[in-house]
Design a protein around this motif. Structure first.
Motif, PDB file in Angstrom:
ATOM      1  N   VAL A  19       0.839  -1.202   0.000  1.00 17.20           N
ATOM      2  CA  VAL A  19       0.000   0.000   0.000  1.00 17.20           C
ATOM      3  C   VAL A  19       0.874   1.251   0.000  1.00 17.20           C
ATOM      4  CG1 VAL A  19      -1.656   1.368   1.316  1.00 17.20           C
ATOM      5  CG2 VAL A  19      -1.958  -1.103   1.110  1.00 17.20           C
ATOM      6  N   SER A  20       1.871   1.268   0.879  1.00 19.92           N
ATOM      7  CA  SER A  20       2.732   2.435   0.984  1.00 19.92           C
ATOM      8  C   SER A  20       3.489   2.673  -0.312  1.00 19.92           C
ATOM      9  CB  SER A  20       3.708   2.260   2.148  1.00 19.92           C
ATOM     10  OG  SER A  20       4.530   3.395   2.280  1.00 19.92           O
ATOM     11  N   LEU A  23       1.079   3.984  -3.119  1.00 17.17           N
ATOM     12  CA  LEU A  23       0.620   5.368  -2.958  1.00 17.17           C
ATOM     13  C   LEU A  23       1.759   6.374  -3.101  1.00 17.17           C
ATOM     14  CD1 LEU A  23      -1.946   4.974  -0.036  1.00 17.17           C
ATOM     15  CD2 LEU A  23      -2.392   5.072  -2.491  1.00 17.17           C
ATOM     16  N   ARG A  24       3.002   5.909  -2.912  1.00 15.11           N
ATOM     17  CA  ARG A  24       4.145   6.806  -3.071  1.00 15.11           C
ATOM     18  C   ARG A  24       4.692   6.797  -4.498  1.00 15.11           C
ATOM     19  NH1 ARG A  24       5.251  10.913  -1.156  1.00 15.11           N
ATOM     20  NH2 ARG A  24       7.457  10.660  -1.570  1.00 15.11           N
ATOM     21  N   ARG A  34      -1.394  -1.106  -8.212  1.00 10.75           N
ATOM     22  CA  ARG A  34      -1.318   0.303  -7.833  1.00 10.75           C
ATOM     23  C   ARG A  34      -2.682   0.977  -7.983  1.00 10.75           C
ATOM     24  NH1 ARG A  34       3.337   2.825  -7.560  1.00 10.75           N
ATOM     25  NH2 ARG A  34       4.305   1.441  -9.115  1.00 10.75           N
ATOM     26  N   ARG A  38      -5.002   2.543  -4.941  1.00 10.68           N
ATOM     27  CA  ARG A  38      -5.423   3.943  -4.959  1.00 10.68           C
ATOM     28  C   ARG A  38      -6.941   4.062  -4.896  1.00 10.68           C
ATOM     29  NH1 ARG A  38      -1.286   6.175  -9.699  1.00 10.68           N
ATOM     30  NH2 ARG A  38       0.544   6.451  -8.335  1.00 10.68           N
ATOM     31  N   ALA A  41      -8.008   3.282  -1.323  1.00  6.91           N
ATOM     32  CA  ALA A  41      -7.624   4.375  -0.424  1.00  6.91           C
ATOM     33  C   ALA A  41      -8.567   5.558  -0.577  1.00  6.91           C
ATOM     34  CB  ALA A  41      -6.188   4.810  -0.720  1.00  6.91           C
ATOM     35  N   THR A  42      -8.967   5.846  -1.806  1.00  6.41           N
ATOM     36  CA  THR A  42      -9.909   6.946  -2.045  1.00  6.41           C
ATOM     37  C   THR A  42     -11.265   6.647  -1.421  1.00  6.41           C
ATOM     38  OG1 THR A  42      -8.799   7.543  -4.115  1.00  6.41           O
ATOM     39  CG2 THR A  42     -11.051   8.324  -3.817  1.00  6.41           C
ATOM     40  N   TYR A  46      -8.366   7.321   2.998  1.00  7.91           N
ATOM     41  CA  TYR A  46      -7.039   7.194   3.607  1.00  7.91           C
ATOM     42  C   TYR A  46      -6.042   8.127   2.917  1.00  7.91           C
ATOM     43  CZ  TYR A  46      -2.442   5.351   4.772  1.00  7.91           C
ATOM     44  OH  TYR A  46      -1.138   5.230   5.177  1.00  7.91           O
ATOM     45  N   ALA A  48      -1.897   8.901   3.149  1.00 12.51           N
ATOM     46  CA  ALA A  48      -0.643   8.443   3.758  1.00 12.51           C
ATOM     47  C   ALA A  48       0.056   9.589   4.479  1.00 12.51           C
ATOM     48  CB  ALA A  48       0.278   7.871   2.684  1.00 12.51           C
TER      49      ALA A  48
END
Length: 340
Positions: A19-20, A23-24, A34, A38, A41-42, A46, A48
């Protein structure tokens, strides 16, 4: 209600590390994963945190920025450009100042203050001795110099030799033959020093025009307004026949203009003055200058440093050209002028 990284990982069916990375925008994550991360997370709201992203990538997301000053025009503009570029990529700057004083030695650079705290180093206009450079190189981080450089290290700089020559040629073309020069500090003479290269440009232009240069034509203004004012008074006291002055920075040039007027003389009728920078206040005093985009130079240096941190090999030096901006501080000399 926003959820944490664990919930994003559970719903997306991946690990928290994935996840990290996703998102990076880091490598080793497939496009489909990916996109799924995303999207989840949206949906879960969330965002980061910088600290979590740093831990996942093994980076501090911070650049060490070393400079003598933040109050002078060149340094302030370069730092502004660098910070803008860094912030756009989620990086911050750790600022250390090492003021250069004409009355006391400069504090030495201690690499330990940067150890494990930064991913790269920007050195803005700070002349370093070989031992200091070696200590910074020993940290193992990418490093870029802006303005003053050192051999073997990438530098974002002006073509200072051509700039000094062009500024002096402008005065020669106007008809001046006794042209003084206001440089920086008398001990700043290293080959990679901007004031040293600007001085060589002055000497080259004078020599090409068949004009003699005596030691009394050069004074040192220490790159600030008060220094420019004091050095201009000194120059006119020892060389009252001077009709034009090339100052190695706009701040010194503006100080020189103040001194000329305080002595009851006129700019440019009695003394023409040209500087280097493109200072925001130059237009107010009609200063002719060799302008350059300092904010852009800072942003370019930061962007190059980030690419080096990402693993791209260092390119060659990035060299900017200046442009002559003609204003009212330069003009032809008055016939037979000599200043008492």
């Amino acid at each position: 209600m926003a959820h944490g990284i664990d919930e994003v990982a559970r719903v997306a069916g991946v690990s928290t590390a994935t996840v990290s990375r996703a998102l990076r925008g880091l490598p080793n994550v497939s496009d489909s994963t990916r996109e799924r991360v995303r999207s989840v997370a949206t949906q879960l709201g969330y965002v980061a945190s910088p600290s979590a992203a740093s831990l996942a990538s093994g980076r501090t997301m911070t650049i060490g920025l070393l400079t003598p000053w933040v109050k002078h025009w060149f340094f302030a503009n370069v730092i502004e450009g660098a910070e803008r570029a860094l912030q756009s990529e989620g990086f911050g700057a750790l600022l250390y100042t090492f003021e250069i004083s004409r009355n006391a030695p400069r504090r030495r650079v201690d690499p330990d203050v940067l150890r494990r705290r930064v991913d790269g180093i920007l050195v803005v206009g700070l002349p370093l001795d070989p031992a200091e450079v070696a200590a910074l190189v020993g940290l193992g981080h990418p490093m870029i110099f802006v303005g003053s450089g050192v051999e073997g290290q990438l530098t974002v700089r002006l073509d200072d030799l051509v700039t000094g020559r062009t500024a002096t040629e402008h005065l020669i073309d106007l008809g001046h033959r006794r042209i003084g020069h206001i440089s920086g500090a008398p001990d700043d003479v290293t080959p990679f020093s901007p004031p040293a290269a600007r001085r060589r440009g002055w000497l080259e232009a004078m020599g090409a025009a068949g004009l003699s240069v005596e030691p009394t034509l050069e004074v040192h203004g220490h790159f600030d307004l008060d220094g420019g004012r004091d050095s201009m008074r000194q120059l006119l006291a020892q060389r009252p026949d001077v009709t034009a002055v090339f100052a190695a920075s706009d701040e010194m040039a503006m100080g020189a203009i103040l001194a000329v007027r305080e002595l009851g003389l006129r700019v440019p009728q009695d003394v023409s003055v040209i500087g280097i920078d493109g200072h925001d206040l130059g237009e107010l005093v009609g200063l002719t200058t060799m302008a350059h985009p300092a904010v852009e130079e800072g942003a370019a240096a930061a962007a190059l440093l980030l690419t080096m941190i990402a693993g791209t090999s260092a390119p060659a030096d990035l060299v900017y050209q200046t442009r002559l901006v003609r204003r009212s501080s330069t003009g032809p000399p008055r016939e037979g002028v000599a200043h008492a």
